[in-house]
Design a protein around this motif. Sequence first.
Motif, PDB file in Angstrom:
ATOM      1  N   GLU A   2       9.256  27.403  11.061  1.00 29.35           N
ATOM      2  CA  GLU A   2       8.002  28.048  10.655  1.00 29.35           C
ATOM      3  C   GLU A   2       7.541  27.521   9.301  1.00 29.35           C
ATOM      4  OE1 GLU A   2       6.199  29.735  12.584  1.00 29.35           O
ATOM      5  OE2 GLU A   2       7.654  29.979  14.217  1.00 29.35           O
ATOM      6  N   SER A   3       8.482  26.978   8.526  1.00 33.86           N
ATOM      7  CA  SER A   3       8.120  26.398   7.225  1.00 33.86           C
ATOM      8  C   SER A   3       7.689  24.941   7.375  1.00 33.86           C
ATOM      9  CB  SER A   3       9.314  26.486   6.263  1.00 33.86           C
ATOM     10  OG  SER A   3       9.784  27.812   6.177  1.00 33.86           O
ATOM     11  N   GLN A  57      10.609  36.857   7.534  1.00 35.43           N
ATOM     12  CA  GLN A  57       9.633  36.808   8.618  1.00 35.43           C
ATOM     13  C   GLN A  57      10.324  36.429   9.949  1.00 35.43           C
ATOM     14  OE1 GLN A  57       6.743  37.943   8.522  1.00 35.43           O
ATOM     15  NE2 GLN A  57       5.948  37.251  10.502  1.00 35.43           N
ATOM     16  N   ALA A  58      11.266  35.483   9.873  1.00 32.59           N
ATOM     17  CA  ALA A  58      11.998  35.073  11.083  1.00 32.59           C
ATOM     18  C   ALA A  58      12.788  36.247  11.649  1.00 32.59           C
ATOM     19  CB  ALA A  58      12.927  33.904  10.767  1.00 32.59           C
ATOM     20  N   ALA A  64       7.682  25.723  19.179  1.00 35.70           N
ATOM     21  CA  ALA A  64       8.568  26.885  19.188  1.00 35.70           C
ATOM     22  C   ALA A  64       9.996  26.384  19.308  1.00 35.70           C
ATOM     23  CB  ALA A  64       8.221  27.811  20.349  1.00 35.70           C
ATOM     24  N   HIS A 121      12.366  37.601  15.361  1.00 31.94           N
ATOM     25  CA  HIS A 121      13.387  37.186  16.318  1.00 31.94           C
ATOM     26  C   HIS A 121      14.554  38.151  16.472  1.00 31.94           C
ATOM     27  CE1 HIS A 121      11.308  33.475  17.019  1.00 31.94           C
ATOM     28  NE2 HIS A 121      11.200  33.304  15.718  1.00 31.94           N
ATOM     29  N   ALA A 126      10.373  33.447   4.280  1.00 28.62           N
ATOM     30  CA  ALA A 126      10.331  32.848   5.617  1.00 28.62           C
ATOM     31  C   ALA A 126      11.481  33.371   6.470  1.00 28.62           C
ATOM     32  CB  ALA A 126      10.408  31.321   5.513  1.00 28.62           C
ATOM     33  N   HIS A 150      14.764  29.200  12.800  1.00 35.22           N
ATOM     34  CA  HIS A 150      13.380  29.678  12.993  1.00 35.22           C
ATOM     35  C   HIS A 150      12.599  29.596  11.679  1.00 35.22           C
ATOM     36  CE1 HIS A 150      13.225  31.021  17.136  1.00 35.22           C
ATOM     37  NE2 HIS A 150      14.396  31.607  17.010  1.00 35.22           N
TER      38      HIS A 150
END
Lengths: 367, 272, 185
Positions: C28-29, C149-150, A4, C154, C146, C24
């Motif tokens: 995530e990618s 999605q972030a 994270a 967030h 992506a 982020h």
Amino acid sequence: MARALWKGNEALAEAAIRAGVDAFFGYPITPQTELLEYMARRMPELGRVFLQAESEIAAINMVYGAACAGARAMTSSSSPGISLMQEGLSYIAGSEVPCVVVDIMRGGPGLGNIQPSQADYFQLTRSAGHGDFHPLVLAPATLQEAVDLMYASFDLAFRYRTIVIIAGDGALGQMMEPVEMPPMRPPAQDRPDWAVFGAKGRPPRAITSLYLDAEELEQVNQRLQAKLKVIAAGEQRWECYLTEDADYLVVAFGTVARIAKSAVRAARAMGVRAGLFRPISLWPYPSGMLGTLIAQMRGVLVVEMNAGQMLEDVRMAVCGRVPVRFLGRMGGVIPLPDEIAAEIVHMARTRQRGNGHGAQRLLQFKE
Amino acid sequence: MTSLSLRASLREVSVPPQMEIVYAHPAALADVPMHYCPGCSHGAIHRMIAEVVDELAIRERTLCVAPVGCAVFAYKYFNFDSCEAAHGRAPAMATGLKRILPDRIIFTYQGDGDLASIGANEILHAALRGEPIGVIFVNNAVYGMTGGQMAPTTPVGMKTTSSPLGRDPLTQGRPIHLTEMLATISGVAYAVRRSMHSVAEMRKTKKAIRLAFQAQLQGLGLSLVEILAACPTNWRLTPVEALDFIRDRMASEYPVGDFKVDERLRNWSGEC
Amino acid sequence: METSIIISGFGGQGALFAGQVLAHAAMESGKEVTWIPSYGPEMRGGTAHCTVVIGDEPIGSPLVRNPHCVIAMNLPSVDKYEPLVAAGGRLLYDSSLVKRPLHRTDILGVAIPAHDIALRCGSQQLVNITMLGALVTLCPLVELAAVEQALRIHLPERHAELLRPNILALHAGAAYIREQRIATS
């Protein structure tokens, strides 16, 4: 556990919580305040102790009290606050109770500013208070390493009954990076056999750093020094990066070291075989490893965000065997990869042009 | 026979059936000689604390935080756990202990230089937080351990080694009345001043110490007992003259009395 | 290979948040990423900026002198970063606010009327995400999906009502780049 994105100060706080910290005492100061704020939210949720003290002086003495009771106690601050904690740190060292301190360094001297700095190096490694002692000082370069060192810090503090200082800087505290958090450990259940918590069914104990008799205090000091020797032998940590075939060595710690990694890569792209030696433990300083590496080097460049503090440790390890150059930025200015790379390349070219007097040690500040 | 071996032999004495022991060495007081000067009040105050701890049967869960000053070795004289604070920081250290050990009885033992000068901030904020700790504040108007320098509590005109012409209020200020100040803070459950200058006053002092510990047992907040104490050595007086000095000079600047007593303490049935 | 991005604007324009969303999305990618803010007094008014570095290997320096890409949301940011963008790099600026032409010829300057686009999406507060949509369409840093999605994950809960406008702005910024047929790479 999934990675994270964490902010440095908050990642340090969460890592301490997962390491089982029982009590946090602190005082707001930029650029570490998010650590305190995170603790203010999380510690009460977990039924643990959080207290905002009236000063850093009080905070470290609260840590001292909680540590005497055998708790995993910590505080965090930034340079001016660490100055105020020197008194308490000396008593804690003299009493041999364990604790963990985070220093998110900022520019000084005086009020200075809130930008990143490494100018507490002497204060942390040489004289974290009056008297003869050294805390165990760990300087992470990435957030993952900050979390891992924080997680290990209480075990180290209790193993040696010593102070462990996590030495970061404003950049480390403020930046974000992916982190894999370690698992949550429960707070320790047993109280150590040296702690004070009420003399029930045993003789009373007193925790003190007072020994009026000179011979007695010398013995205490000898015991402390013997312990420090064990720590010095067993807790040196470092990273070598691209050093195997290197002719030129950059020595840097913390944030500067990760910036220097980019610079080393850039220097290699320009044809200079450079490598990086990164001390992770600032005390004990990994002098032995550095001394071994030096043998194969034609030059050393020390880079710090201060006026040349770790430089002294490097010089002691190098012992005049190769030229040592210094690049220091102060006041919160962060050296960038291009200027470090330029310095590496300059060092290599100067060395090549050298006429046999290359062993002359150079010291310079970058404008 | 030394006092130490006398005490030891008294303990071993078997009591005949028609007699009872009316005065004995408190279990909470360590059986060691103290280093205090003749006529100093510290020893008697230590004994009172030890007696109270015994009477309340809390020896096994009591912790003392010792100060920097003449009572720096207090931890050697009590027969319970203790630790030694930096100068003035005892209330902060006690806070750390109490937060970790909320069911223990924790008290600081501090002098006037320690508490009212260098540690003024720590005691003030412990009071503001209502930290449920006890504070035994021994006021002898001078820095004793360093040889009788002027303290924040030194009466106006009093000569000390650092006010050789007598304390001048124009340049050195007037004595601080810390107990009265702390009594204004809501976190303080008990704030009183007592004196050691006569047997009657000493009895009242012990009662106050007992009530201060009682306040902590009830979790009422910070409790503070200021005790006017004799320092014949640094006052350059005989022990008897020193007691008169407390009565005549100190008590006029620092009147004994109750400045704050929590209602729940007044109603306490176990009043001694 | 590391790509460095600086996002800069007035305090309150959301430069730091746009950088976090990008960070982020990168994480995530499966990429390595660092985000580092300016945290001085400029946080309280004045200009604020952050640096994001994205790569496939662990990131070395989180700070750079010559970024590959810059999003400049006001004139002071253009003035500061135009000389600093790496040769061959990209400078995206809000042409609704910045009227002067760029001087550099060795970088790709991309004028985006972000303020106008943001207003059409509902608020001038959306300039940051509009620019971010343009950036990720222009440079192959992360997929647009992506970033969306972030944003969904967030965007702070207290701003939940701004999620739809933000996604709208993200796609509007991306659409602008495609419509203008600006060479992407």
